[in-house]
Design an enzyme around this catalytic site. Structure first.
Site, short mmCIF file in Angstrom:
data_model
loop_
_atom_site.label_atom_id
_atom_site.label_comp_id
_atom_site.label_asym_id
_atom_site.label_seq_id
_atom_site.Cartn_x
_atom_site.Cartn_y
_atom_site.Cartn_z
N TYR A 186 13.28 -1.57 -3.84
CA TYR A 186 12.67 -1.18 -2.57
C TYR A 186 12.97 -2.23 -1.50
O TYR A 186 13.43 -1.90 -0.40
CB TYR A 186 11.15 -1.00 -2.74
CG TYR A 186 10.42 -0.84 -1.43
CD1 TYR A 186 10.58 0.31 -0.66
CD2 TYR A 186 9.59 -1.85 -0.93
CE1 TYR A 186 9.94 0.46 0.56
CE2 TYR A 186 8.93 -1.70 0.29
CZ TYR A 186 9.11 -0.55 1.03
OH TYR A 186 8.48 -0.40 2.24
N LYS A 202 -2.54 7.14 -0.84
CA LYS A 202 -1.46 6.39 -1.48
C LYS A 202 -1.83 6.03 -2.92
O LYS A 202 -1.07 5.38 -3.63
CB LYS A 202 -1.16 5.11 -0.69
CG LYS A 202 -0.48 5.35 0.64
CD LYS A 202 -0.34 4.06 1.43
CE LYS A 202 0.63 3.11 0.77
NZ LYS A 202 0.77 1.83 1.51
#
Length: 335
Positions: A160, A199
């Site tokens: 990421y 989330k």
């Protein structure tokens, strides 16, 4: 509150990842402050698909957009035909690119790079054709194992973080060209605030600890938590940075944090004070030693100079402002 002298009324704004945490906050900012703006939200929304780590592939949730009056498009930024229709059907003035695979524990490197890197360049080319200023989400994850949190000292330790470095590199290459637009990448540090709840496990520890305390549980902290320090930033300051990035003194990539490192211990102390509940604390061994950042603190000098950004929320202010939403979520979503 408006953060600069841009009048977004009668402008057309694209927000990718607009049903997520930061994207949905941006959508409501424009709806409230500039009701004549045309706001287009693009999000792939969640389904039951998961990555190999078991986490959901998308965190976009319709509940983050309840009350939104703009245009909502369900689609994936990897879909070339969708991007072509966006290019043909609209004339954007600003693009806020928040869509990404943001789960740092995802192992699918191919999909991470396709989604975060390749799709960004596709959107950037739409921005150039439309003469739309581009503001995109980079990340403090680009720093990884670095001990200097300033541009040029990135050392990502997961795919990421690497993908966000690649996005920043694309930006630097495009800025060598003679473009009619500004391009600004914002390296978000540890963001917390309303609309992050969906989330799930990747939501901030502010909301997670808040709900543990409301449940009557003793918050579990890693041993030595008073020495694990992060730059925690409240969502309102993230919105401020995005709006100010629409009119930068200079295009580029900038840190967005408070410039102050605070501990997880501080979070629990402030929450228990504001909630008027003291469940004590429990300390557990840290299983992530060796793959864990023990310190982050944004160097925001260039952000102050080139975006006229000035953080307004100390952690005490941000958590206090967040408490009513933490309580509402607990009542409606957790209990």
């Amino acid at each position: 509150m408006t953060y600069n002298d841009i009048d977004f009324n009668n402008k057309t704004i694209l927000i990718t990842g607009g049903a997520g945490f930061i994207g949905s906050n941006l959508a409501f900012y424009f709806q409230k402050e500039f009701p004549e703006a045309t706001v287009v939200v693009l999000d792939c929304f969640r389904n039951e698909e998961t990555f190999s780590n078991g986490n959901l592939k998308s965190f976009g949730h319709f509940k983050n957009l309840l009350g939104f009056k703009g245009i909502v498009i369900s689609g994936n930024i990897n879909d070339k035909s969708l991007l072509q229709s966006l290019e043909n059907d609209y004339k954007f003035d600003y693009i806020f690119h928040q869509a990404a695979i943001s789960d740092t524990t995802v192992n699918e490197q191919d999909l991470m790079l396709k989604t975060n890197v390749n799709a960004y360049e596709d959107l950037l080319n739409i921005a150039i054709k439309h003469k739309a200023n581009m503001i995109y989400a980079s990340s403090a994850a680009t720093y990884g194992d670095s001990d200097r949190f300033e541009i040029g000292y990135e050392k990502p330790n997961n795919v990421y973080g690497f993908s966000k470095v690649m996005m920043d590199n694309i930006t630097y290459e495009y800025l060598k060209k003679d473009l009619d637009i500004s391009i600004v990448g914002l390296k978000y540090f540890n963001v917390y605030g309303p609309k992050e709840f969906f989330k799930n496990k990747t939501a901030s520890m502010v909301v997670q600890f808040g709900h543990q305390i409301l449940k009557g549980l003793t918050p579990k902290l890693f041993e030595g938590s008073d020495k694990i320090l992060r730059d925690f930033i409240y969502i309102e300051d993230i919105i401020q940075a995005n709006i100010k990035a629409c009119k930068p003194k200079k295009s580029g990539v900038y840190n967005v944090g408070t410039g102050k490192a605070r501990s997880f211990e501080d979070i629990v102390n402030i929450l228990q004070k504001e909630l008027e509940i003291d469940n004590g604390k429990e300390y557990i061994p840290n299983p992530f030693v060796g793959q864990y950042q023990f310190f982050t603190q944004a160097n925001i000098q260039s952000t102050i100079e080139n975006l006229n950004y000035q953080p307004r929320y100390e952690m005490e202010d941000g958590i206090k402002a967040y408490i009513p939403e933490i309580k509402r979520l607990y009542k409606e979503e957790v209990k």
